[in-house]
Motif scaffolding. Structure first.
Motif, mmCIF file in Angstrom:
data_model
loop_
_atom_site.group_PDB
_atom_site.id
_atom_site.type_symbol
_atom_site.label_atom_id
_atom_site.label_comp_id
_atom_site.label_asym_id
_atom_site.label_seq_id
_atom_site.Cartn_x
_atom_site.Cartn_y
_atom_site.Cartn_z
ATOM 1 N N GLU A 76 0.826 -1.213 0.000
ATOM 2 C CA GLU A 76 0.000 0.000 0.000
ATOM 3 C C GLU A 76 0.861 1.264 0.000
ATOM 4 O O GLU A 76 0.526 2.254 -0.657
ATOM 5 C CB GLU A 76 -0.938 -0.009 1.216
ATOM 6 N N LEU A 77 1.966 1.242 0.738
ATOM 7 C CA LEU A 77 2.851 2.409 0.708
ATOM 8 C C LEU A 77 3.468 2.562 -0.686
ATOM 9 O O LEU A 77 3.592 3.676 -1.199
ATOM 10 C CB LEU A 77 3.954 2.278 1.758
ATOM 11 N N ALA A 78 3.819 1.445 -1.306
ATOM 12 C CA ALA A 78 4.356 1.491 -2.677
ATOM 13 C C ALA A 78 3.335 2.096 -3.628
ATOM 14 O O ALA A 78 3.674 2.933 -4.479
ATOM 15 C CB ALA A 78 4.737 0.082 -3.137
ATOM 16 N N ALA A 79 2.066 1.685 -3.480
ATOM 17 C CA ALA A 79 1.012 2.217 -4.344
ATOM 18 C C ALA A 79 0.813 3.712 -4.101
ATOM 19 O O ALA A 79 0.583 4.482 -5.048
ATOM 20 C CB ALA A 79 -0.288 1.452 -4.103
ATOM 21 N N GLU A 80 0.896 4.128 -2.849
ATOM 22 C CA GLU A 80 0.740 5.547 -2.517
ATOM 23 C C GLU A 80 1.870 6.366 -3.138
ATOM 24 O O GLU A 80 1.649 7.463 -3.680
ATOM 25 C CB GLU A 80 0.741 5.714 -0.997
ATOM 26 N N LEU A 81 3.076 5.838 -3.089
ATOM 27 C CA LEU A 81 4.208 6.520 -3.706
ATOM 28 C C LEU A 81 4.010 6.657 -5.212
ATOM 29 O O LEU A 81 4.251 7.722 -5.795
ATOM 30 C CB LEU A 81 5.501 5.755 -3.414
ATOM 31 N N GLN A 82 3.564 5.590 -5.837
ATOM 32 C CA GLN A 82 3.351 5.631 -7.284
ATOM 33 C C GLN A 82 2.286 6.650 -7.666
ATOM 34 O O GLN A 82 2.409 7.343 -8.675
ATOM 35 C CB GLN A 82 2.965 4.244 -7.799
ATOM 36 N N ARG A 83 1.221 6.738 -6.867
ATOM 37 C CA ARG A 83 0.146 7.684 -7.162
ATOM 38 C C ARG A 83 0.633 9.129 -7.090
ATOM 39 O O ARG A 83 0.215 9.966 -7.889
ATOM 40 C CB ARG A 83 -1.030 7.475 -6.197
#
Length: 409
Positions: free
Chosen positions: A274-281
């Motif tokens: 989820e943190l990875a996805a937040e960074l990508q967004r």
């Protein structure tokens, strides 16, 4: 046995060997699609009906179905190779329509010329449709060679059927197909032009397999982000034409061991993803983002100022800290800490900036976590931010004043 009798055995034998080879490649996971093997096998079986006939009508009817089946599988394999939409509904409707007309031509009209024209045009349309839908996705020499080979196969098929249908007098009797000039022509062009197609397809698959292997070695399987090796290579590729300039963000999850110990490694993996996805967004496609290991992430933001990078890091921090984790079985808040540093042309390298950002991250942890710490260009001053606007003060004295005020708050 004369040359004509020998040559008719070559296409089925050669296509059979190619089909087996592609089946083996699929089994070894070098090819991502079994359709290649199915296509070449069907084409080989269609040619095998010439040296091993059953009856003229049966041979023509079954051969037509096999060739169209081959064209459908060729198209499927090409679309899968390029990751293009499969368009199954359209292509299956086309095949269904062909079968209806094919049956009428063979069993009612009993016209060899009409049947050959119908099958060749249908074959060219099915294969051409797939080629047309992927041509914009071609990105390397191997793929380009396969597409060119496929186009040549389509043009050869159309040219041959037009010439023999409208310009050369040939028998319309199905029993005469095996000894016709048309059969000799299709056999010769299959051995020459047609066999370039499987070899270029093999080259494209080998190139794709190498690319997949390289990407797998440079990607983190949990998050889909780059790993450390992939990050270093991506930054090198992005900056090899110029001196690196931009900002580095380093972050990791606060008290992550407590998450793993208290809720299990599956929950911990979910938090990391989820943190990875937040960074990508928040970071966008132009940013090079990687998971360096465990719960630590690093991002290179090219041509981004320290202030801009700090604002982005603050936005990610706030969004992540505000997430509700109950659906993941976690009944507590989870936060992350961030360190930000700049890469200055000719002064601070990417490696040095990561070291500065790492020190800033450590300062964020020491200051209480769930905050952004900004390192100065020379990494000689830091500014701790846990709420409100992000600032980059001009001096260490002002940094200390800001820290004192925010700590008192």
């Amino acid at each position: 046995m004369d040359t004509n009798n020998i040559i008719v055995y070559l296409p089925p034998v050669m296509l059979g060997v190619v089909a087996f080879a592609f089946l083996l490649l699929w089994h070894l996971k070098i090819s991502t699609s079994w359709q290649w093997s199915a296509a070449f096998a069907q084409a080989g079986l269609g040619f095998a009906l010439v040296p091993f006939p059953v009856s003229p009508t049966f041979d023509i009817f079954v051969a037509g179905l096999l060739y169209i089946g081959a064209a459908y599988c060729y198209g499927s394999a090409i679309l899968l190779h390029f990751g293009a939409p499969m368009q199954r509904r359209v292509r299956r409707l086309f095949v269904g329509g062909y079968i209806v007309v094919h049956t009428i031509v063979v069993f009612i009209l009993e016209s060899l010329k009409a049947e050959l024209f119908l099958t060749d045009v249908a074959f060219a349309c099915l294969l051409g449709f797939a080629l047309f839908n992927v041509v914009a996705k071609v990105s390397n020499v191997a793929d380009r060679a396969m597409i060119i080979s496929g186009v040549l196969l389509v043009l050869d098929t159309l040219t041959r059927t037009i010439v023999f249908t409208f310009f050369i007098r040939t028998s319309d009797q199905m029993a005469d197909f095996a000894v016709s000039d048309y059969n000799l022509a299709v056999t010769v062009t299959t051995i020459t032009i047609g066999l370039s197609f499987p070899f270029t397809a093999l080259g494209a698959m080998a190139s794709a397999a190498i690319r997949r292997h390289r990407e797998a070695s440079e990607r983190d399987p949990l998050t889909g982000l780059l790993n450390r090796r992939g990050f270093e290579l991506a930054v090198y590729r992005a900056t090899k034409a110029a001196v690196a300039h931009g900002a580095i963000i380093v972050c990791d999850i606060d008290h992550f061991k407590q998450v793993n110990d208290g809720y299990g490694h599956a929950a911990g993996d979910n938090v990391i993803a989820e943190l990875a996805a937040e960074l990508q967004r928040h970071l966008g496609s132009h940013t090079v983002t990687a998971r360096f290991g465990g719960e630590e992430f690093v991002a290179f933001l090219p041509h981004t100022s320290l202030v801009e990078a700090s604002v982005i890091a603050q936005s990610v921090r706030i969004r992540f800290a505000g997430r509700d984790w109950h659906q993941a079985g976690i009944d507590r808040q989870i936060t992350a800490s961030f360190g930000v540093a700049s890469i200055v042309d000719g002064e601070v390298s990417e490696a040095a900036a990561i070291e500065c950002a790492d020190r800033a991250l450590y300062a964020a942890k020491t200051a209480g976590r769930n905050r952004v710490v900004v390192a100065g260009g020379e990494c000689d001053c830091i500014n701790t931010v846990d709420a409100g606007a992000v600032k980059t003060p001009p001096s260490a004295a002002r940094d200390m004043a800001v820290d004192s005020r925010m700590s008192a708050a």
